[in-house]
Enzyme design. Structure first.
Site, PDB file in Angstrom:
ATOM      1  N   HIS A  48     -15.412  36.784  19.366  1.00  0.00           N
ATOM      2  CA  HIS A  48     -15.136  35.375  19.698  1.00  0.00           C
ATOM      3  C   HIS A  48     -14.031  34.824  18.800  1.00  0.00           C
ATOM      4  CE1 HIS A  48     -19.477  35.472  21.190  1.00  0.00           C
ATOM      5  NE2 HIS A  48     -18.733  35.287  22.256  1.00  0.00           N
ATOM      6  N   LYS A  85     -26.603  32.214  20.273  1.00  0.00           N
ATOM      7  CA  LYS A  85     -26.370  33.614  19.892  1.00  0.00           C
ATOM      8  C   LYS A  85     -25.270  33.664  18.836  1.00  0.00           C
ATOM      9  CE  LYS A  85     -27.866  35.823  24.187  1.00  0.00           C
ATOM     10  NZ  LYS A  85     -27.432  36.686  25.297  1.00  0.00           N
ATOM     11  N   HIS A 105     -19.610  36.161  17.265  1.00  0.00           N
ATOM     12  CA  HIS A 105     -19.175  37.397  16.600  1.00  0.00           C
ATOM     13  C   HIS A 105     -17.660  37.454  16.471  1.00  0.00           C
ATOM     14  CE1 HIS A 105     -18.189  39.168  20.476  1.00  0.00           C
ATOM     15  NE2 HIS A 105     -19.365  38.783  20.911  1.00  0.00           N
TER      16      HIS A 105
END
Length: 579
Positions: free
Chosen positions: A146, A140, A143
Site C-alpha cells: 500500500h 487490516k 502493508h
C-alpha cells in the site's frame, strides 16, 4: 524552453539540407547526457532515426559515413559554434555564452514550470485522468504494498498535473465484504467506542485480530454471516456501526496521508458499488455474457474459442458479488461521473490478471474505453521491518524513518541550527524512502535497507535534500535576491558548463517519464544534478570572487536549486532548506 529554441534552430538548418520539415526532425535531436570524461557536445542528431525504415539494416560504417557527409553540408552559425560526428551521430555544440544566457534566463523566468512547457509536449493532448491508488483495507494491515501504491500514484498524479492535465485522485478503500461481518461481531464483544474515536485504525485492527482467533468457531461464523447479511439488507444498527468504522478510519488515514504529503479528491470504496454491481450482473446477463457453472457460480468466458479455457468468476454460488463485479461497476460509474480520457490503477503485479480480466470484460460489454484503462504494476519489497517488528500501520513506517533520521542528524553534529528537527527529519527520511523506491524500474522487486536508504553520501534521498539545503544557504549568505543581470562570459569553466548542459536536458527527462510513467528517469537526473552541483560548489567559489564572477556563479547555483526543487516535488518530496 531553452532546449526548444536550440533544437528548433538546429532543425531548421537540417531541414534545408535534408529537405524534411523541421517538425519531423525535432524529436531526433536530443541533448547529450553530461559525461565524466568532460567536454561533450550539447545536442546530437541520430542519423538512423531520420532515415525512415532503413535504420535496422544499416551498417555501422554506413551510418558513420552518412553522419560525416551530413556534417560537411552544415555550417556553424550564431547558435551552433561547433559541429562534429560520433558513431552514427552529428553533434552540435552551442555557442557557450548563448547557452549560459538562454538556460539561466529560462530557468529563472519559468520557475516551477521550467521544462513542462517544452514543445516536446505540444503533440500530447491535455487529458482528464482518474488515478486509483493506495486503497488499503479497513481493519487490516497497511502493508508495504500500500505504501508503494501511495507514493507511485502520487508521483503519477503530480507529473500529470504539472504537465497541465486534469487529475482526480481516488482512494478505493476495502470497506465491504465478509470481514465486516466478523468485525461487527468482534466489536460487539471486544470493542470500545472511545478507542474507536481516538485510534480507529489500531483499535479495529486489534478487534479484528481477536475475533479472528475465534473465527473457526461455528457460532462466531454464524454471527458474522448474520451481521454481514444485516449490512447487506440495510439494517440501521449494523449500518450505523459500519459507518463509524469507515468514517473514523478515513479521518485518521487523512492525517497520516498528510504526513506523507498525499491527498485524495475522493475516498471511494467497494461499499459504494454493492447495489451497482447487481446492475452490472443484469447487463452481463442481458448481453448473454453470463454463464452458470455446475457449482452454481456465475462466470464470463474470456477465451478466444469460447471453450471456457479462460474465464472470470463474477458471482459466488450464494449469489453475492465479488471484488471484480464491484470493480466493473466502479469503472462504469467513474466514466459516467468524470468522462475521463485515461484511468490508471496502481497496484502490485499480483493483481495483473485481475485487471486483464476487468478490461477484457468491459470490452466484451461494448465499452471501447476499456482500451484507455491502464494497470501500473509494481514489484514486491522484501525486508521492510521497523524496530517493533513487522509493519502494520503506515504510521509505523513514518515514525521509524523519522526517529532513525533524527539519530543520524544528532550524530552528524550539523543540526544545531534547524528550527524544527523533528519535521526536518521526517521530510529528509521520506525523501530517502521515496528515492530508494524509485531508483529502479517499478516492476522490479527490491530488498529494503534502512542503512542504505539513509546514507548521506551516494545516490540517496538524503543526498538530494542535503544538496538542496546547501544551495539554499549559499543563496541566503549572499543576499537571497534573485540575480538577473549577469555576465555570462564568467561561466565558461567546464564545471559550470556541465551544470548548464544538464539543465538543458530536463524537458527530455520529463517527457520520458510522462511516456512510460517511470519515476527512475527523474530520480537519476536529480542525483546527477546534485553531483554536478556539488563539484561546481567546490571548484567555483562565490565567496572571495570578483562581484561579476560571484553574481554569475550565484545565478548558476540558483538555477540548479530551482530545478532540483521542482523535480523533488514531482517525486512527492518536500525540499528542506536546512539540515
Amino acid at each position: 524552453m531553452a532546449a526548444c529554441a536550440f533544437r528548433r534552430s538546429i532543425a531548421s538548418q537540417l531541414s534545408k539540407v535534408l529537405d524534411l520539415p523541421p517538425e519531423n526532425l525535432i524529436k531526433s535531436i536530443s541533448a547529450v547526457p553530461v559525461s565524466k570524461k568532460r567536454h561533450v557536445a550539447d545536442f546530437q542528431l541520430s542519423v538512423a532515426s531520420i532515415e525512415e525504415g532503413s535504420s535496422s539494416d544499416c551498417l555501422v560504417q554506413d551510418l558513420q559515413l552518412r553522419a560525416q557527409k551530413l556534417a560537411e553540408k552544415l555550417k556553424c552559425d550564431a547558435v551552433v559554434s561547433e559541429i562534429s560526428t560520433g558513431p552514427g551521430t552529428v553533434n552540435f555544440t552551442i555557442n557557450r555564452e548563448l547557452l549560459a544566457k538562454t538556460v539561466l534566463q529560462q530557468v529563472l523566468k519559468d520557475g516551477t514550470e521550467y521544462g513542462t512547457k517544452s514543445e516536446l509536449f505540444s503533440t500530447v493532448p491535455k487529458q482528464r485522468a482518474v488515478i486509483e491508488f493506495s486503497s488499503p483495507n479497513i481493519a487490516k494491515k497497511f502493508h508495504i504494498g500500500h505504501l508503494r501504491s501511495t507514493i507511485i500514484g502520487n508521483f503519477i498524479a503530480n507529473l500529470k498535473v504539472a504537465l497541465g492535465h486534469e487529475v482526480t485522485r481516488i482512494n478505493y478503500l476495502g470497506d465491504w465484504g465478509m470481514q465486516f461481518g466478523l468485525l461487527g461481531v468482534g466489536f460487539q464483544q471486544f470493542g470500545d467506542k472511545e478507542k474507536l474515536k481516538s485510534r480507529p485504525l489500531q483499535h479495529l485492527f486489534e478487534v479484528y485480530v481477536q475475533i479472528n482467533r475465534a473465527a473457526a468457531d461455528e457460532n462466531t461464523k454464524r454471527l458474522a454471516k448474520d451481521f454481514f447479511r444485516k449490512l447487506e439488507e440495510h439494517d440501521e444498527q449494523a449500518l450505523s456501526l459500519w459507518k463509524e468504522f469507515r468514517g473514523f478510519s478515513i479521518k485518521e488515514y487523512t492525517q497520516v496521508y498528510k504526513r506523507l504529503g498525499v491527498h485524495f479528491d475522493e475516498y471511494s470504496g467497494e461499499s459504494f458499488y454493492r447495489e451497482k454491481s447487481r446492475e452490472v450482473l443484469k447487463m452481463l446477463e442481458d448481453k448473454g455474457l453470463l454463464q452458470k457453472t455446475t457449482k452454481g457460480t456465475g462466470v464470463v468466458d474470456l477465451s478466444e474459442k469460447k471453450d471456457l479455457s479462460s474465464f472470470s468468476t463474477v458471482i459466488r454460488s450464494d449469489g453475492t458479488s465479488l471484488y471484480i463485479t464491484r470493480d466493473l461497476a466502479a469503472a462504469i460509474d467513474r466514466m459516467n461521473k468524470y468522462k475521463w480520457d485515461t484511468m490508471i490503477y496502481v497496484t502490485d503485479r499480483n493483481q495483473s490478471s485481475h485487471f486483464q480480466h476487468l478490461f477484457q470484460i468491459l470490452k466484451l460489454m461494448g465499452y471501447d474505453w476499456a482500451e484507455r484503462c491502464q494497470h501500473v504494476s509494481f514489484g514486491l519489497v522484501q525486508g521492510m521491518k521497523t524496530r517493533k517488528g513487522e509493519v502494520i500501520f503506515l504510521e509505523d513506517v513514518l515514525d521509524e524513518v523519522r526517529s532513525r533520521m533524527l539519530e543520524n542528524m544528532a550524530s552528524a553534529k550539523t543540526t544545531k541550527e534547524v528550527e524544527d528537527p523533528v519535521d526536518t527529519a521526517e521530510k529528509v527520511g521520506l525523501a530517502a524512502l521515496i528515492v530508494q523506491d524509485f531508483r529502479g524500474l517499478l516492476s522490479s522487486d527490491y530488498q529494503f535497507s534502512w542503512d542504505r536508504a539513509l546514507q548521506s553520501r551516494g545516490d540517496t534521498g538524503v543526498f538530494l535534500q542535503y544538496t538542496h539545503a546547501r544551495l539554499h544557504s549559499l543563496e541566503q549568505m549572499h543576499g537571497n535576491e534573485p540575480v538577473t543581470d549577469i555576465n555570462v562570459a564568467c561561466l565558461q569553466e567546464p564545471d559550470a558548463i556541465s551544470v548548464l548542459q544538464h539543465l538543458l536536458r530536463y524537458d527530455e527527462v520529463l517527457y520520458r517519464s510522462s511516456q512510460d510513467l517511470q519515476p527512475k528517469h527523474i530520480v537519476s537526473y536529480l542525483l546527477t544534478l546534485s553531483h554536478l552541483a556539488a563539484v561546481a560548489h567546490r571548484t567555483l567559489p562565490v565567496k572571495g570572487s570578483t562581484p561579476a564572477l560571484a553574481q554569475a556563479r550565484l545565478c548558476l547555483f540558483q538555477a540548479a536549486r530551482s530545478v532540483l526543487a521542482n523535480g523533488m516535488k514531482l517525486l512527492g518530496i518536500t525540499p528542506v532548506i536546512r539540515m
